[in-house]
Design a protein around this motif. Structure first.
Motif, mmCIF file in Angstrom:
data_model
loop_
_atom_site.group_PDB
_atom_site.id
_atom_site.type_symbol
_atom_site.label_atom_id
_atom_site.label_comp_id
_atom_site.label_asym_id
_atom_site.label_seq_id
_atom_site.Cartn_x
_atom_site.Cartn_y
_atom_site.Cartn_z
ATOM 1 N N LEU A 57 0.824 -1.209 0.000
ATOM 2 C CA LEU A 57 0.000 0.000 0.000
ATOM 3 C C LEU A 57 0.860 1.260 0.000
ATOM 4 O O LEU A 57 0.597 2.205 -0.756
ATOM 5 C CB LEU A 57 -0.928 -0.008 1.224
ATOM 6 C CG LEU A 57 -2.050 1.036 1.228
ATOM 7 C CD1 LEU A 57 -2.973 0.842 0.045
ATOM 8 C CD2 LEU A 57 -2.831 0.963 2.541
ATOM 9 N N LYS A 58 1.896 1.279 0.839
ATOM 10 C CA LYS A 58 2.802 2.447 0.878
ATOM 11 C C LYS A 58 3.471 2.653 -0.476
ATOM 12 O O LYS A 58 3.579 3.786 -0.967
ATOM 13 C CB LYS A 58 3.859 2.257 1.961
ATOM 14 C CG LYS A 58 3.373 2.485 3.376
ATOM 15 C CD LYS A 58 4.492 2.264 4.367
ATOM 16 C CE LYS A 58 4.016 2.511 5.794
ATOM 17 N NZ LYS A 58 5.075 2.211 6.779
ATOM 18 N N TYR A 59 3.921 1.560 -1.058
ATOM 19 C CA TYR A 59 4.598 1.665 -2.352
ATOM 20 C C TYR A 59 3.637 2.140 -3.438
ATOM 21 O O TYR A 59 3.982 3.003 -4.249
ATOM 22 C CB TYR A 59 5.190 0.307 -2.725
ATOM 23 C CG TYR A 59 6.056 0.340 -3.958
ATOM 24 C CD1 TYR A 59 7.338 0.885 -3.918
ATOM 25 C CD2 TYR A 59 5.602 -0.167 -5.174
ATOM 26 C CE1 TYR A 59 8.131 0.927 -5.044
ATOM 27 C CE2 TYR A 59 6.391 -0.138 -6.300
ATOM 28 C CZ TYR A 59 7.649 0.413 -6.230
ATOM 29 O OH TYR A 59 8.443 0.467 -7.352
ATOM 30 N N PHE A 60 2.427 1.596 -3.446
ATOM 31 C CA PHE A 60 1.453 1.961 -4.475
ATOM 32 C C PHE A 60 1.053 3.436 -4.372
ATOM 33 O O PHE A 60 0.999 4.143 -5.384
ATOM 34 C CB PHE A 60 0.211 1.078 -4.350
ATOM 35 C CG PHE A 60 -0.882 1.454 -5.311
ATOM 36 C CD1 PHE A 60 -0.771 1.165 -6.662
ATOM 37 C CD2 PHE A 60 -2.010 2.132 -4.869
ATOM 38 C CE1 PHE A 60 -1.767 1.529 -7.557
ATOM 39 C CE2 PHE A 60 -3.010 2.495 -5.746
ATOM 40 C CZ PHE A 60 -2.884 2.196 -7.102
ATOM 41 N N ILE A 61 0.782 3.914 -3.155
ATOM 42 C CA ILE A 61 0.352 5.309 -2.985
ATOM 43 C C ILE A 61 1.452 6.262 -3.432
ATOM 44 O O ILE A 61 1.215 7.232 -4.179
ATOM 45 C CB ILE A 61 -0.035 5.571 -1.516
ATOM 46 C CG1 ILE A 61 -1.334 4.838 -1.177
ATOM 47 C CG2 ILE A 61 -0.207 7.060 -1.255
ATOM 48 C CD1 ILE A 61 -1.700 4.860 0.288
ATOM 49 N N THR A 62 2.692 5.983 -2.999
ATOM 50 C CA THR A 62 3.815 6.867 -3.357
ATOM 51 C C THR A 62 4.066 6.872 -4.859
ATOM 52 O O THR A 62 4.217 7.934 -5.475
ATOM 53 C CB THR A 62 5.090 6.407 -2.631
ATOM 54 O OG1 THR A 62 4.815 6.235 -1.248
ATOM 55 C CG2 THR A 62 6.198 7.423 -2.799
ATOM 56 N N GLN A 63 4.113 5.678 -5.455
ATOM 57 C CA GLN A 63 4.419 5.581 -6.886
ATOM 58 C C GLN A 63 3.303 6.137 -7.752
ATOM 59 O O GLN A 63 3.570 6.765 -8.783
ATOM 60 C CB GLN A 63 4.680 4.120 -7.253
ATOM 61 C CG GLN A 63 5.869 3.503 -6.567
ATOM 62 C CD GLN A 63 7.178 4.095 -7.019
ATOM 63 O OE1 GLN A 63 7.423 4.268 -8.203
ATOM 64 N NE2 GLN A 63 8.032 4.426 -6.077
ATOM 65 N N SER A 64 2.050 5.927 -7.346
ATOM 66 C CA SER A 64 0.938 6.463 -8.144
ATOM 67 C C SER A 64 0.905 7.990 -8.066
ATOM 68 O O SER A 64 0.592 8.665 -9.054
ATOM 69 C CB SER A 64 -0.389 5.877 -7.679
ATOM 70 O OG SER A 64 -0.596 6.111 -6.306
ATOM 71 N N LEU A 65 1.254 8.538 -6.898
ATOM 72 C CA LEU A 65 1.350 10.002 -6.778
ATOM 73 C C LEU A 65 2.447 10.551 -7.678
ATOM 74 O O LEU A 65 2.244 11.538 -8.405
ATOM 75 C CB LEU A 65 1.612 10.381 -5.314
ATOM 76 C CG LEU A 65 1.789 11.868 -5.009
ATOM 77 C CD1 LEU A 65 0.496 12.622 -5.289
ATOM 78 C CD2 LEU A 65 2.225 12.081 -3.567
ATOM 79 N N THR A 110 11.324 9.151 2.163
ATOM 80 C CA THR A 110 10.815 8.629 3.438
ATOM 81 C C THR A 110 10.028 7.328 3.289
ATOM 82 O O THR A 110 9.957 6.535 4.230
ATOM 83 C CB THR A 110 9.929 9.682 4.134
ATOM 84 O OG1 THR A 110 8.989 10.200 3.180
ATOM 85 C CG2 THR A 110 10.758 10.835 4.648
ATOM 86 N N TRP A 111 9.437 7.074 2.125
ATOM 87 C CA TRP A 111 8.703 5.826 1.908
ATOM 88 C C TRP A 111 9.627 4.630 1.746
ATOM 89 O O TRP A 111 9.255 3.498 2.065
ATOM 90 C CB TRP A 111 7.827 5.938 0.656
ATOM 91 C CG TRP A 111 8.621 6.131 -0.605
ATOM 92 C CD1 TRP A 111 9.025 7.320 -1.146
ATOM 93 C CD2 TRP A 111 9.132 5.108 -1.466
ATOM 94 N NE1 TRP A 111 9.750 7.104 -2.293
ATOM 95 C CE2 TRP A 111 9.831 5.754 -2.514
ATOM 96 C CE3 TRP A 111 9.062 3.709 -1.463
ATOM 97 C CZ2 TRP A 111 10.453 5.059 -3.535
ATOM 98 C CZ3 TRP A 111 9.686 3.012 -2.481
ATOM 99 C CH2 TRP A 111 10.369 3.688 -3.503
ATOM 100 N N PHE A 112 10.846 4.863 1.273
ATOM 101 C CA PHE A 112 11.709 3.764 0.835
ATOM 102 C C PHE A 112 12.180 2.849 1.983
ATOM 103 O O PHE A 112 12.001 1.621 1.906
ATOM 104 C CB PHE A 112 12.890 4.341 0.043
ATOM 105 C CG PHE A 112 13.783 3.316 -0.568
ATOM 106 C CD1 PHE A 112 13.257 2.213 -1.226
ATOM 107 C CD2 PHE A 112 15.164 3.438 -0.494
ATOM 108 C CE1 PHE A 112 14.085 1.257 -1.784
ATOM 109 C CE2 PHE A 112 15.986 2.496 -1.052
ATOM 110 C CZ PHE A 112 15.449 1.403 -1.694
ATOM 111 N N PRO A 113 12.752 3.386 3.084
ATOM 112 C CA PRO A 113 13.148 2.486 4.186
ATOM 113 C C PRO A 113 11.957 1.775 4.824
ATOM 114 O O PRO A 113 12.082 0.617 5.246
ATOM 115 C CB PRO A 113 13.831 3.437 5.195
ATOM 116 C CG PRO A 113 14.235 4.622 4.404
ATOM 117 C CD PRO A 113 13.198 4.773 3.344
ATOM 118 N N GLU A 114 10.796 2.445 4.874
ATOM 119 C CA GLU A 114 9.615 1.817 5.480
ATOM 120 C C GLU A 114 9.102 0.656 4.630
ATOM 121 O O GLU A 114 8.689 -0.384 5.157
ATOM 122 C CB GLU A 114 8.501 2.861 5.646
ATOM 123 C CG GLU A 114 8.888 4.036 6.536
ATOM 124 C CD GLU A 114 9.257 3.593 7.929
ATOM 125 O OE1 GLU A 114 8.613 2.655 8.439
ATOM 126 O OE2 GLU A 114 10.198 4.168 8.498
#
Length: 336
Positions: A57-65, A110-114
């Motif tokens: 979910l974190k990856y999808f939200i960041t990449q889609s933005l 900030t999304w990457f390490p998480e």
């Protein structure tokens, strides 16, 4: 056992990357990035990952933005009839910001390490290596040496060094290490795509070596690392030399691409940038050395209850090639 859907999505993920880097229009490049994104989401949602839903979910939200911002910049550039220099620079900053977000460069990191923290080692390896290729090459297509990218390079080196100091998770340490190497790769793209290719290839080889060792011994934190390495001195030696190589110490292969980048920067009169890159990378090297010296010098009690694990010959051969590669590269490039 490899499921069919994993093979399918893995192939379409690779196809998306290849489509993005081989396209002639920005719209088809964006489509390639989207294919890559939609293919990797089911792989991130695999139950073998630690937090599959959260990471996906974190990856999808960041990449889609980031993809939405990139598409906005592409549409604006296609529709603007009077293309002034100021407008071009503004759209270039928007486009590069979206691509930097996709690859996880600071301050968009900030999304990457998480996300890395919630993945298993094989998916983490994909995030550290393959997922960097398409955004990096698209930045090269749109590379305008501006103050914006200089600031990104410097922030990436500073942030990765400082935030990596207090980490105990090896996945986060490798994530911040990747951010540091992103700054060097962006600097290598200044005048030569060949230096970037050499840098990325060597970085991938060293990362693969480390990840294979971590995967075999199920190591995720520093305490597990110190305990696991006591089973075999040869494994400890192999791991530590790979860590030194990742930091860029001179006798090892990891020094070679940094040597090429520094040489290229100095030849093109980027003295200040090369000095700052070297100085702030020393922070990253410091926490590599701290981990290595701790595992070497501190006396841990060796357990005789568990059988000692051994690496097979192929892994040792790959380690030997990557560690002795600096000598080979020096001899080969000396005759070019």
């Amino acid at each position: 056992m490899m499921h069919f859907y994993k093979i399918l999505f893995f192939l379409t993920m690779m196809l998306g990357t290849l489509m993005a880097i081989s396209s002639y229009s920005w719209l088809s490049m964006w489509m390639g990035l989207e294919i890559n994104l939609l293919s990797i989401i089911p792989l991130l949602g695999d139950s073998k990952n630690l937090y599959p839903a959260e990471s996906a979910l974190k990856y999808f939200i960041t990449q889609s933005l980031a993809s939405s911002i990139l598409l906005l910049a592409i549409i604006l550039s296609l529709n603007l009839k009077e293309f002034f220099l100021e407008t071009f620079q503004f759209l270039s900053i928007i486009m590069n910001s979206a691509l930097l977000t996709k690859m996880g460069a600071a301050p968009f990191h900030t999304w990457f390490p998480e996300v890395m923290e919630g993945l298993n080692w094989m998916m983490g390896l994909l995030m550290l290596t393959w997922q960097k290729i398409a955004p990096m090459i698209l930045i090269f297509y749109n590379y305008q040496m501006s103050q914006f990218l200089l600031i990104i390079i410097l922030i990436s080196t500073i942030v990765s060094g400082i935030l990596g100091l207090n980490q105990i998770s090896l996945r986060k340490i490798l994530a911040y290490s990747s951010i540091n190497h992103i700054s060097w790769m962006l600097a290598s793209l200044l005048h030569s795509q060949m230096i970037w290719m050499i840098y990325f290839l060597i970085y991938s080889i060293i990362t693969i070596n480390l990840v294979i060792i971590f995967k075999i011994f199920h190591i995720f934190t520093l305490s597990q690392l110190f305990n696991s390495l006591n089973f075999s001195k040869s494994i400890k030696f192999s791991f530590l030399l790979n860590f030194f190589s990742l930091g860029g110490l001179p006798p090892f292969l990891g020094f070679f691409p940094k040597w090429l980048v520094i040489n290229n920067l100095i030849l093109n009169k980027f003295y200040f940038l090369s000095i700052l890159l070297i100085v702030f990378t020393l922070i990253t090297l410091y926490f590599y050395l701290r981990i290595s010296f701790s595992s070497l010098m501190i006396n841990f009690h060796e357990s005789f209850l568990f059988p000692s694990k051994k690496l097979n010959f192929k892994i040792f051969l790959i380690n030997f090639v990557s560690l002795s590669g600096l000598l080979a590269c020096s001899l080969i490039f000396n005759y070019f």
